[in-house]
Design a protein around this motif. Structure first.
Motif, PDB file in Angstrom:
ATOM      1  N   UNK A  80       0.836  -1.194   0.000  1.00  0.00           N
ATOM      2  CA  UNK A  80       0.000   0.000   0.000  1.00  0.00           C
ATOM      3  C   UNK A  80       0.871   1.245   0.000  1.00  0.00           C
ATOM      4  N   UNK A  81       0.330   2.280  -0.625  1.00  0.00           N
ATOM      5  CA  UNK A  81       0.990   3.575  -0.658  1.00  0.00           C
ATOM      6  C   UNK A  81       0.121   4.513   0.160  1.00  0.00           C
ATOM      7  N   UNK A  82       0.705   5.070   1.212  1.00  0.00           N
ATOM      8  CA  UNK A  82      -0.117   5.952   2.037  1.00  0.00           C
ATOM      9  C   UNK A  82       0.578   7.292   2.230  1.00  0.00           C
ATOM     10  N   UNK A  83      -0.230   8.302   2.522  1.00  0.00           N
ATOM     11  CA  UNK A  83       0.325   9.633   2.746  1.00  0.00           C
ATOM     12  C   UNK A  83       0.827   9.723   4.184  1.00  0.00           C
ATOM     13  N   UNK A  84       1.794  10.589   4.410  1.00  0.00           N
ATOM     14  CA  UNK A  84       2.285  10.814   5.779  1.00  0.00           C
ATOM     15  C   UNK A  84       1.145  11.269   6.670  1.00  0.00           C
ATOM     16  N   UNK A  88      -3.211   5.576  10.861  1.00  0.00           N
ATOM     17  CA  UNK A  88      -4.333   4.723  11.223  1.00  0.00           C
ATOM     18  C   UNK A  88      -4.809   3.906  10.022  1.00  0.00           C
ATOM     19  N   UNK A  89      -4.939   4.560   8.882  1.00  0.00           N
ATOM     20  CA  UNK A  89      -5.443   3.822   7.719  1.00  0.00           C
ATOM     21  C   UNK A  89      -4.400   2.822   7.228  1.00  0.00           C
ATOM     22  N   UNK A  90      -3.121   3.169   7.429  1.00  0.00           N
ATOM     23  CA  UNK A  90      -2.047   2.254   7.051  1.00  0.00           C
ATOM     24  C   UNK A  90      -2.135   0.966   7.874  1.00  0.00           C
ATOM     25  N   UNK A  91      -2.288   1.129   9.191  1.00  0.00           N
ATOM     26  CA  UNK A  91      -2.379  -0.040  10.073  1.00  0.00           C
ATOM     27  C   UNK A  91      -3.642  -0.837   9.760  1.00  0.00           C
ATOM     28  N   UNK A  92      -4.737  -0.134   9.494  1.00  0.00           N
ATOM     29  CA  UNK A  92      -5.990  -0.811   9.157  1.00  0.00           C
ATOM     30  C   UNK A  92      -5.813  -1.643   7.875  1.00  0.00           C
TER      31      UNK A  92
END
Ligand code: CA
Length: 234
Positions: A80-84, A88-92
């Motif tokens: 996954x690519x997530x914004x800094x 929370x959404x990264x862990x989810x």
């Protein structure tokens, strides 16, 4: 049969998508792409890619929903690519079944390394080799699952049953980010998902036993705010 890995790239930002696509193609991969979650699910079903790079912020459905939809039937490696600041959404997403993450802004070298590690992991899962074996080695460590033993340079490491289970779980998922929540549930059982201090203590003990320098670990890496990762290759 085409042995060139197929990568599904899901990103709604056109310049970023073009940049990643060009780099992946230059590295010799086949690439299919989508700018939406629904499009990603459709392409995943029709093309069965080996690996997916998934931006979490998509215009139609949330990236986590895409992972949920896929994990019913697919074990493809998901980065996954997530914004800094979106911890929370990264862990989810990781808890939902993503394997790895990268945070924007990232370098293409960084993403390429993750892609290589992910594809290596997929090919190990698909073959008889790798960490599915009853006996396997990682660096100076040897794992013997039948005898429930872990050796370092041939000498047995004394582990408590829980330390052993934790280490084996990590080693069998090498290269994959395992969240605090996942590790706690697997090793301490349902209901202990928030007891991250247990995990910190056990990891510190494990590192003292397996690492030559626990302050500079070469086997178990900390993913700050997320979890841990066992080294994917030494
Ligand atoms: Ca986006």
């Amino acid at each position: 049969m085409n042995n060139v890995p197929l990568i599904l790239l899901v990103e709604d930002d056109e310049p970023i998508r073009r940049f990643i696509r060009t780099s992946l193609k230059n590295s010799g991969y086949r690439v299919i792409e989508s700018n939406s979650g629904e499009g990603a699910l459709a392409l995943a079903a029709s093309h069965v890619p080996d690996l997916m790079i998934l931006d979490l912020g998509l215009p139609d459905i949330d990236g986590v929903k895409v992972i949920e939809g896929l994990r019913d039937w697919s074990s493809m490696h998901i980065i996954i690519v997530s914004a800094r600041g979106k911890e929370k959404s990264k862990v989810e997403a990781l808890d939902t079944g993503a394997d790895d993450y990268i945070t924007k802004p990232f370098s293409m070298d960084e993403l390429s390394a993750r892609v290589r590690a992910g594809l290596r992991r997929m090919s190990q899962l698909g073959s008889a080799g790798g960490s599915k074996c009853k006996i396997f080695n990682v660096g100076e460590l040897s794992f013997d699952l039948d005898r429930r033993r872990v050796l370092k340079k041939g000498a047995e490491i004394h582990l408590t049953p829980r330390e052993y289970r934790l280490l084996i779980l990590m080693a069998q998922n090498s290269g994959k980010v395992l969240t605090h929540r996942f590790l706690l549930r697997e090793i301490w059982g349902p209901g202990s998902e928030n007891e991250t201090q247990y995990l910190r203590v056990f990891m510190a003990n494990l590192r003292r036993k397996i690492e030559s320098d626990p302050a500079q670990p070469m086997y178990i890496f900390t993913e700050i705010g997320v979890g841990y990762r066992f080294v994917d290759e030494l």
